[in-house]
Motif scaffolding. Structure first.
Motif, PDB file in Angstrom:
ATOM      1  N   CYS A  47      41.956  38.978  43.955  1.00  0.00           N
ATOM      2  CA  CYS A  47      41.753  38.910  42.512  1.00  0.00           C
ATOM      3  C   CYS A  47      42.771  37.935  41.929  1.00  0.00           C
ATOM      4  O   CYS A  47      43.863  37.758  42.472  1.00  0.00           O
ATOM      5  N   LEU A  48      42.436  37.335  40.824  1.00  0.00           N
ATOM      6  CA  LEU A  48      43.317  36.410  40.115  1.00  0.00           C
ATOM      7  C   LEU A  48      43.878  37.100  38.879  1.00  0.00           C
ATOM      8  O   LEU A  48      43.123  37.582  38.032  1.00  0.00           O
ATOM      9  N   ASP A  49      45.208  37.155  38.790  1.00  0.00           N
ATOM     10  CA  ASP A  49      45.859  37.645  37.580  1.00  0.00           C
ATOM     11  C   ASP A  49      46.273  36.436  36.754  1.00  0.00           C
ATOM     12  O   ASP A  49      47.126  35.643  37.176  1.00  0.00           O
ATOM     13  N   ALA A  50      45.664  36.282  35.588  1.00  0.00           N
ATOM     14  CA  ALA A  50      45.921  35.119  34.734  1.00  0.00           C
ATOM     15  C   ALA A  50      47.207  35.228  33.938  1.00  0.00           C
ATOM     16  O   ALA A  50      47.632  34.244  33.304  1.00  0.00           O
ATOM     17  N   THR A  51      47.847  36.387  33.960  1.00  0.00           N
ATOM     18  CA  THR A  51      49.074  36.595  33.194  1.00  0.00           C
ATOM     19  C   THR A  51      50.124  35.546  33.561  1.00  0.00           C
ATOM     20  O   THR A  51      50.272  35.191  34.730  1.00  0.00           O
ATOM     21  N   HIS A  52      50.856  35.085  32.565  1.00  0.00           N
ATOM     22  CA  HIS A  52      51.968  34.137  32.696  1.00  0.00           C
ATOM     23  C   HIS A  52      51.530  32.689  32.895  1.00  0.00           C
ATOM     24  O   HIS A  52      52.385  31.789  32.874  1.00  0.00           O
ATOM     25  N   LEU A  53      50.252  32.414  33.104  1.00  0.00           N
ATOM     26  CA  LEU A  53      49.833  31.024  33.246  1.00  0.00           C
ATOM     27  C   LEU A  53      50.042  30.253  31.944  1.00  0.00           C
ATOM     28  O   LEU A  53      49.814  30.774  30.843  1.00  0.00           O
ATOM     29  N   THR A  54      50.493  29.011  32.049  1.00  0.00           N
ATOM     30  CA  THR A  54      50.515  28.141  30.885  1.00  0.00           C
ATOM     31  C   THR A  54      49.083  27.895  30.420  1.00  0.00           C
ATOM     32  O   THR A  54      48.120  28.152  31.144  1.00  0.00           O
TER      33      THR A  54
END
Length: 356
Positions: free
Chosen positions: A195-202
């Motif tokens: 799974c991809l956690d999008a948290t913290h991505l610019t």
């Protein structure tokens, strides 16, 4: 009510803060009195007994180890291999907690549903706390061949970014898109079934990652930029894209993400009036964007490098997350929607995302 927490740094607290999470919270705080090596000494809120008291029987638990190149002032490790070794120490901690009966790793849908059934049917007082293993910041993945070992260990989710520059993606406080290695990482994650956690991505990395991604995605601990203007929060456009992809967005309890104009190290919860009910504003906002409560959940990030000095003023223990249910009820949420936010949305998303 049974509660699922979408983001807890349990092993980090054990290994880097030297906290014995099997102890009562009062004992952990007492051991830390007089210590000043961490800003939150004697102010932690999370232990296994408190999680059980708050009926938090399942969480998404992290491995985390940042690589820092020369000139990077953030705390971290000076080689990817050292960062990898740190995450393996964290994994060893979780394994020790499993042997002690404190925790149970969840790696597939069958294990998830079995564990949920345990916790929703009068669990024993010492029932193990389930955890789905996630990696917060991918710096410790030395190269893509390490993904095979990570998957075999039970890792099921990766967030490419954390704070500052990263080997695979810049994160909070930095700028730019995925690195060349980051683009390859995202593609390879999909091949394994992570799974991809999008948290913290610019912002740039967010849109780039999702342009390459067709698998399950969530934002484990993420609040709303419309309410707290800062790059750490997601814009309405980003939230709408996550909603379109049937993501779950976990409300975070780090106070600087809950209320605007917070200066870390200076502002206090009392000055801002930040309370547990403040998270309902972020939940409301996501629900309005979505037209449903299907995408809202809890991802508290409690004791994620801070304690009571930087969370809701009426939160003394992670067990106080139980106050969310009556707060939502007073705001007119239906019982099915409340149950979804407290546990159901995470359970549905995990069941859809984990291997059979």
């Amino acid at each position: 009510m049974f509660l699922v927490d979408g983001h807890l740094d349990l092993s980090m607290n054990a290994l880097e803060w030297n906290r014995d999470l099997t102890l009562p919270l009062a004992d952990v705080r007492r051991w830390e009195l007089g210590k000043s090596d961490k800003v939150d000494r004697a102010k932690g809120v999370c232990t296994f007994p408190e999680m059980r008291r708050g009926q938090i029987g399942l969480c998404i638990a992290t491995q985390i180890a940042r690589y820092v190149a020369e000139g990077n002032s953030l705390p971290g490790w000076h080689a990817p291999e050292i960062a990898w070794a740190q995450t393996q120490g964290q994994l060893a901690y979780y394994r020790a907690m499993e042997r002690a009966g404190e925790m149970k790793q969840i790696v597939d849908r069958a294990g998830l549903l079995q564990h949920v059934e345990l916790w929703q049917n009068n669990p024993p007082a010492d029932a193990p706390i389930g955890y789905v293993l996630t990696l917060e910041g991918a710096d410790s993945i030395v190269d893509l061949s390490y993904l095979e070992m990570a998957w075999a260990s039970g890792l099921r989710c990766i967030g490419p970014a954390h704070y500052g520059p990263g080997r695979y993606s810049p994160g909070t406080g930095a700028e730019g898109g995925l690195t060349i290695a980051g683009r390859e990482l995202v593609k390879e994650m999909g091949r394994y079934g992570f799974c991809l956690d999008a948290t913290h991505l610019t912002d740039d990395a967010f849109w780039e990652a999702l342009s390459l991604w067709s698998g399950p995605v969530w934002a484990s601990h993420q609040n709303c930029r419309a309410l707290v203007p800062h790059q750490r929060q997601f814009s309405d456009e980003q939230l709408k894209e996550l909603i379109r992809r049937d993501a779950v967005i976990g409300g975070a309890f780090d106070a600087w993400m809950m209320v605007p104009n917070w200066i870390r190290g200076k502002t206090t919860p009392q000055e801002t009036g930040c309370k547990i009910e403040t998270i309902a504003l972020h939940i409301d906002h996501v629900c309005q964007l979505a037209g449903t409560a299907r995408h809202c959940a809890i991802g508290s990030d409690l004791d994620g490098g801070y304690g009571t000095e930087q969370t809701a003023m009426d939160l003394d223990s992670i067990a106080d997350l139980q106050q969310i249910a009556p707060i939502l009820e007073k705001r007119g949420y239906s019982q099915p929607d409340i149950a979804g936010i407290m546990h159901g949305n995470w359970i549905r998303k995990l069941a859809d995302s984990l291997p059979k």
